[in-house]
Design a protein around this motif. Structure first.
Motif, mmCIF file in Angstrom:
data_model
loop_
_atom_site.group_PDB
_atom_site.id
_atom_site.type_symbol
_atom_site.label_atom_id
_atom_site.label_comp_id
_atom_site.label_asym_id
_atom_site.label_seq_id
_atom_site.Cartn_x
_atom_site.Cartn_y
_atom_site.Cartn_z
ATOM 1 N N THR A 289 24.016 90.867 79.526
ATOM 2 C CA THR A 289 24.471 90.478 80.868
ATOM 3 C C THR A 289 23.277 90.141 81.752
ATOM 4 N N LEU A 290 22.261 90.988 81.701
ATOM 5 C CA LEU A 290 21.048 90.751 82.485
ATOM 6 C C LEU A 290 20.354 89.465 82.029
ATOM 7 N N ARG A 291 20.302 89.231 80.722
ATOM 8 C CA ARG A 291 19.654 88.021 80.184
ATOM 9 C C ARG A 291 20.342 86.762 80.669
ATOM 10 N N LEU A 292 21.676 86.772 80.648
ATOM 11 C CA LEU A 292 22.430 85.590 81.072
ATOM 12 C C LEU A 292 22.216 85.308 82.555
ATOM 13 N N PHE A 293 22.175 86.361 83.364
ATOM 14 C CA PHE A 293 21.904 86.159 84.787
ATOM 15 C C PHE A 293 20.497 85.605 85.002
ATOM 16 N N THR A 294 19.536 86.122 84.221
ATOM 17 C CA THR A 294 18.145 85.711 84.392
ATOM 18 C C THR A 294 17.925 84.262 83.968
ATOM 19 N N ALA A 301 20.093 89.529 89.015
ATOM 20 C CA ALA A 301 20.722 90.811 88.660
ATOM 21 C C ALA A 301 19.650 91.794 88.208
ATOM 22 N N THR A 302 19.994 93.058 88.272
ATOM 23 C CA THR A 302 19.128 94.133 87.798
ATOM 24 C C THR A 302 20.002 95.197 87.152
ATOM 25 N N LEU A 303 19.409 96.266 86.697
ATOM 26 C CA LEU A 303 20.168 97.372 86.111
ATOM 27 C C LEU A 303 19.945 98.628 86.958
ATOM 28 N N SER A 304 21.012 99.375 87.167
ATOM 29 C CA SER A 304 20.897 100.694 87.792
ATOM 30 C C SER A 304 21.160 101.746 86.727
ATOM 31 N N PHE A 305 20.611 102.942 86.950
ATOM 32 C CA PHE A 305 20.700 103.999 85.950
ATOM 33 C C PHE A 305 21.411 105.228 86.499
ATOM 34 N N SER A 306 22.188 105.871 85.652
ATOM 35 C CA SER A 306 22.739 107.199 85.935
ATOM 36 C C SER A 306 22.704 107.970 84.627
ATOM 37 N N LEU A 336 23.924 102.568 81.835
ATOM 38 C CA LEU A 336 23.414 101.336 82.442
ATOM 39 C C LEU A 336 24.538 100.651 83.210
ATOM 40 N N LYS A 337 24.154 100.037 84.315
ATOM 41 C CA LYS A 337 25.153 99.321 85.112
ATOM 42 C C LYS A 337 24.502 98.091 85.732
ATOM 43 N N PRO A 338 24.975 96.878 85.379
ATOM 44 C CA PRO A 338 24.433 95.667 86.012
ATOM 45 C C PRO A 338 24.722 95.675 87.509
ATOM 46 N N GLN A 339 23.765 95.213 88.267
ATOM 47 C CA GLN A 339 23.892 95.251 89.718
ATOM 48 C C GLN A 339 23.297 93.975 90.309
ATOM 49 N N ARG A 340 23.975 93.420 91.266
ATOM 50 C CA ARG A 340 23.502 92.199 91.906
ATOM 51 C C ARG A 340 22.333 92.516 92.828
ATOM 52 N N VAL A 341 21.305 91.663 92.764
ATOM 53 C CA VAL A 341 20.163 91.813 93.658
ATOM 54 C C VAL A 341 20.444 91.013 94.914
ATOM 55 N N LYS A 342 20.524 91.720 96.026
ATOM 56 C CA LYS A 342 20.797 91.064 97.304
ATOM 57 C C LYS A 342 19.494 90.651 97.968
ATOM 58 N N SER A 343 19.413 89.406 98.371
ATOM 59 C CA SER A 343 18.222 88.939 99.076
ATOM 60 C C SER A 343 18.332 89.376 100.534
ATOM 61 N N GLU A 344 17.294 90.031 101.002
ATOM 62 C CA GLU A 344 17.294 90.529 102.370
ATOM 63 C C GLU A 344 16.240 89.791 103.194
#
Length: 350
Positions: A289-294, A301-306, A336-344
């Motif tokens: 998923t991350l590769r396709l976004f990149t 996109a990025t990944l978040s961890f829990s 792992l959880k894909p997460q959208r990177v928001k531009s600030e």
């Protein structure tokens, strides 16, 4: 004189002397145990009096009068208060109970619950006093021993925790195979923590051996190598189950990655997904998923961890080797959880 000599040589005289010595030993042992019991009682009362407490908790005195066995009910009530976050009320109940009983065994039972509550509430010194006093009276109390070890771990006193495990191992014959494995894991874990803080010349070598002997410590020791010896980090990076190490691998820059080491390792998928190397299909769904976004999208996109405990299934935002919910030692499962990177946009405060 001859009569005294005959009495002295009489076998009955020897038997009488032997019985007298046995009686003296028994009497001496009785008074010694009685003295020890009094000293224990005095020590226990001193500990109880050291706590600040303003009289009986409302309603408990009446309940104590009418109930034949009030301890289980009141301990349950105290635990309910503690679970709800009202530690002060729970402590009041325990302290009130201690004042009402002269029986040492009942006091120890209550002090044990009070010490556990102090530990959970963060009153570490009082918890330590409780546990040490209980172990002074009953050195074979495994539950208190484990809690004392946990307390030493919180204080960062890993040497004391390691030494305290010897008391647990004295009861090893009474344990199941599963319990023995847990004790072995705890011993190796504290040894690793001791080595982390040491300056021994063979520290890294011993840690590498520990990885082979105790695979459960692999990730913990790799975290240490990542900070203090990156070369050993890459050399000891596993190929099997590597997805649980993605959080350790995540924040390396391209310049820090030894391509000669990881080019044949499956973990290269992570850096392909991040766009460091020519892309190809990733076997891991989240990395794909991350590769396709990149590579294929203008969205970033990025990944978040829990982290999930395999014992109690609790989920946490931070990785620890001891579960903060159930207290079990072991590796937490990485989520792992894909997460959208928001531009600030940066707005000037002026």
């Amino acid at each position: 004189m001859n009569e005294l000599t005959q009495i002295y040589r009489d076998p009955l005289f020897g038997i009488a002397i032997l019985l007298g010595i046995i009686a003296l030993v028994i009497l001496g042992d009785y008074y010694r145990n009685y003295y020890r019991k009094k000293q224990r009682q005095k020590s226990l009362n001193t500990l109880v009096k050291s706590y600040e407490h303003n009289g009986l908790f409302d309603g408990i005195s009446e309940f104590l009068k009418v109930s034949k066995d009030p301890i289980p009910t009141l301990i349950f009530l105290a635990k309910s208060y503690a679970k709800g976050g009202d530690n002060q009320q729970a402590i009041k109940i325990y302290l009130t109970l201690i004042e009402q009983f002269d029986d040492m065994q009942k006091k120890i039972e209550i002090l044990q619950e009070l010490g556990i509550l102090y530990l959970k509430a963060g009153f570490l010194q009082k918890a330590k006093e409780n546990f040490l006093e209980i172990l002074n009276l009953n050195p074979r109390n495994l539950k208190v021993l484990y809690k004392l070890i946990e307390l030493y771990e919180i204080l960062g006193d890993f040497r004391s925790a390691y030494d305290a495990l010897e008391c647990v191992e004295e009861n090893i014959l009474e344990m199941t195979i599963e319990q023995k494995k847990k004790v072995k894991l705890a011993r190796d874990y504290f040894l690793a923590q001791i080595l982390f803080g040491s300056r021994e010349e063979d520290r890294e070598e011993r840690l590498c051996r520990l990885i082979q002997e105790q695979p459960s410590l692999h990730k913990l020791i790799l975290g240490h190598f990542k900070l203090h010896n990156p070369k050993l980090f890459w050399e000891n990076l596993p190929t099997k189950g590597w997805e649980n190490y993605i959080d350790l691998l995540w924040d390396f820059s391209l310049e820090q990655i030894p391509l000669s080491i990881i080019k044949d390792s499956p973990c290269i998928e992570l850096y392909q997904a991040k766009g460091y190397y020519p892309t190809r299909e990733c076997h891991n769904f989240y990395l794909e998923t991350l590769r396709l976004f990149t590579s294929c999208s203008v969205q970033k996109a990025t990944l978040s961890f829990s982290y999930t405990c395999p014992h109690c299934k609790g989920e946490f935002p931070f990785d620890t080797f001891r579960c903060s919910s159930c207290g079990e030692l072991g590796v937490l499962h990485l989520n792992l959880k894909p997460q959208r990177v928001k531009s600030e946009k940066n707005y000037s405060l002026l």
